[in-house]
Design a protein around this motif. Sequence first.
Motif, short mmCIF file in Angstrom:
data_model
loop_
_atom_site.label_atom_id
_atom_site.label_comp_id
_atom_site.label_asym_id
_atom_site.label_seq_id
_atom_site.Cartn_x
_atom_site.Cartn_y
_atom_site.Cartn_z
N GLY A 134 0.83 -1.21 0.00
CA GLY A 134 0.00 0.00 0.00
C GLY A 134 0.86 1.25 0.00
O GLY A 134 2.09 1.17 0.02
N ARG A 135 0.21 2.38 -0.03
CA ARG A 135 0.94 3.64 -0.03
C ARG A 135 1.37 3.99 1.39
O ARG A 135 0.54 4.13 2.28
N PRO A 136 2.68 4.14 1.64
CA PRO A 136 3.14 4.48 2.99
C PRO A 136 2.66 5.87 3.40
O PRO A 136 2.44 6.74 2.55
N GLN A 137 2.49 6.07 4.69
CA GLN A 137 2.11 7.38 5.20
C GLN A 137 3.28 8.35 4.99
O GLN A 137 4.39 8.07 5.42
N PRO A 138 3.07 9.47 4.30
CA PRO A 138 4.18 10.41 4.06
C PRO A 138 4.58 11.13 5.34
O PRO A 138 3.73 11.47 6.16
N ASP A 139 5.87 11.35 5.51
CA ASP A 139 6.31 12.16 6.66
C ASP A 139 6.35 13.62 6.24
O ASP A 139 5.93 13.98 5.14
N PHE A 140 6.88 14.47 7.10
CA PHE A 140 6.88 15.92 6.85
C PHE A 140 7.55 16.28 5.53
O PHE A 140 7.01 17.04 4.72
N ALA A 141 8.73 15.69 5.28
CA ALA A 141 9.46 16.02 4.05
C ALA A 141 8.69 15.57 2.81
O ALA A 141 8.66 16.28 1.80
N ASP A 142 8.06 14.41 2.87
CA ASP A 142 7.28 13.90 1.74
C ASP A 142 6.06 14.78 1.48
O ASP A 142 5.73 15.10 0.33
N GLN A 143 5.38 15.18 2.55
CA GLN A 143 4.22 16.06 2.41
C GLN A 143 4.64 17.37 1.75
O GLN A 143 3.93 17.90 0.88
N TRP A 144 5.81 17.88 2.15
CA TRP A 144 6.27 19.15 1.61
C TRP A 144 6.58 19.03 0.12
O TRP A 144 6.14 19.87 -0.67
N ILE A 145 7.34 18.00 -0.27
CA ILE A 145 7.72 17.90 -1.68
C ILE A 145 6.50 17.61 -2.56
O ILE A 145 6.41 18.11 -3.69
N LEU A 146 5.53 16.85 -2.05
CA LEU A 146 4.31 16.60 -2.83
C LEU A 146 3.50 17.89 -2.99
O LEU A 146 2.90 18.12 -4.05
N SER A 147 3.51 18.73 -1.96
CA SER A 147 2.82 20.01 -2.05
C SER A 147 3.50 20.92 -3.08
O SER A 147 2.86 21.55 -3.91
N ARG A 148 4.83 20.97 -3.04
CA ARG A 148 5.58 21.77 -4.00
C ARG A 148 5.44 21.21 -5.42
O ARG A 148 5.37 21.95 -6.39
N GLN A 191 13.54 17.81 15.40
CA GLN A 191 14.50 16.76 15.03
C GLN A 191 15.14 17.04 13.67
O GLN A 191 16.30 16.71 13.44
N VAL A 192 14.38 17.66 12.77
CA VAL A 192 14.93 18.02 11.46
C VAL A 192 16.09 19.00 11.64
O VAL A 192 17.16 18.85 11.03
N LEU A 193 15.90 19.99 12.50
CA LEU A 193 16.96 20.97 12.76
C LEU A 193 18.15 20.31 13.43
O LEU A 193 19.31 20.59 13.08
N ARG A 194 17.89 19.43 14.39
CA ARG A 194 19.00 18.75 15.08
C ARG A 194 19.85 17.97 14.09
O ARG A 194 21.08 17.99 14.15
N ASN A 195 19.20 17.29 13.17
CA ASN A 195 19.92 16.46 12.22
C ASN A 195 20.69 17.28 11.18
O ASN A 195 21.87 17.02 10.91
N LEU A 196 20.03 18.27 10.60
CA LEU A 196 20.65 19.02 9.51
C LEU A 196 21.70 20.01 9.99
O LEU A 196 22.62 20.35 9.24
N TYR A 227 14.91 18.39 -0.69
CA TYR A 227 14.27 17.09 -0.45
C TYR A 227 15.29 15.96 -0.35
O TYR A 227 15.20 15.11 0.54
N VAL A 228 16.27 15.95 -1.26
CA VAL A 228 17.29 14.91 -1.22
C VAL A 228 18.04 14.94 0.11
O VAL A 228 18.32 13.90 0.71
N GLU A 229 18.34 16.14 0.60
CA GLU A 229 19.05 16.26 1.88
C GLU A 229 18.17 15.75 3.03
O GLU A 229 18.65 15.06 3.94
N LEU A 230 16.89 16.06 2.99
CA LEU A 230 15.98 15.62 4.04
C LEU A 230 15.77 14.10 4.01
O LEU A 230 15.50 13.48 5.04
N LEU A 231 15.92 13.51 2.82
CA LEU A 231 15.71 12.07 2.67
C LEU A 231 16.84 11.23 3.23
O LEU A 231 16.62 10.08 3.65
#
Length: 391
Positions: free
Chosen positions: A114-128, A285-290, A164-168
């Motif tokens: 099935g289609r996986p639930q998109p996380d924040f980064a996926d939702q953002w790139i799909l919106s863009r 967590q995104v900020l902590r990682n990047l 998006y690539v960096e977030l992935l």
Amino acid sequence: SWDIIFFWVARMAMLGLKFMGDVPFHHVCINSLVGDAEGKKMSKSKGNTVDPLDIMVHTGADGLRFTMAAIENHSRYVAFTPDRLESSRNFMNKIWNAARFALMNLEGYAAPAGRPQPDFADQWILSRLEATVAAVDRSLEGYRFGEAALTLYDFVWKDFCDWYVELLKLRLYGEAAGKQQAQYYLLRVLEEILRLLHPFVPFITEEIWAQLPGKRDFLMKSAWPVSEPGRRQPEVESDLEVLRDIIYAVRNIRGEMNVPPAQQVTLIIRPLGEEHGGAVKRHAQVLRNLLKLSDLIVDAGAQKPKLSAMAVVAGMELLMPLEGLIDLDKERGRLEKEIANLEKAVERLEAKLQGDFVNKAPAPVVEAERAKLADYRQKLEQLKTNLNKFS
């Protein structure tokens, strides 16, 4: 081009009406006339023509094709310049490198049931992506091919490749469930990008498409992406804009203060209002990682450390404690030396531009020196600001 309207378009219309009782066409797209770098009409007698085959040796067929699409703006003349070719060539390399990254991380990929639930980064790139599909559709319907090309350039380069690539990467290199989720949306978005780009750059997109996982027919036979307004999520896009501003600001502080990118740092964020700190709390967590943060403190009442660098973005004060990260005396000495050297360079240029040079040198050369002086002054101001932070 517009210079054939009378010689061909109008005559065909008149002949069609005369002999067939109807016009031969209802829509005519008139391109701008392509001129040389100065905007002058290309002519063999002037010697300012270019051979497309020679250009393609350097830029590739797709690089030339994308340039011709991107410079179209429905004016009478457009200038065909080397820098536009170089930009398109770099864009082709960007697409190819992004595809190589995707293919490397899609090895052994098996599509989920099935289609996986998109996380924040996926939702953002799909919106863009949705915004891009809708914008490209509008541009093509209005025959604004240059506008469509530049919309795709911005989305692919800035949104997909740079962010998006960096977030992935964290999910692609992490646990299995997160990796499969990331692979699913990486493949899905890349497929839509290739469909959108195909009319503009058919060769590179067809080549990449053939290498993607799964059994597939030619890209040229696949369906054009369909706009899905439900994919737009303005609040997600707004959140990422806030995070992007913070990331730019912190990376800029690191650069100014000579703090290595891999060095773990503490970041204190003082929101000026609850609405400003919401995005940070939701995606800490995104900020902590990047940003390679050892600690992230979001507190409007946090005390400013004695020695810290500060930036203000999106209604928030960002504070990075510097004690223990840099050698203060060494950093002061470096900045003072750079300031002294730059002040001498500014003095020399100011003297040069106040002498006979301005009257004797060609205008473009004088303008270049003035631009250099403005750049030196801006850098000097920034260095003095950085030095004052140590006071």
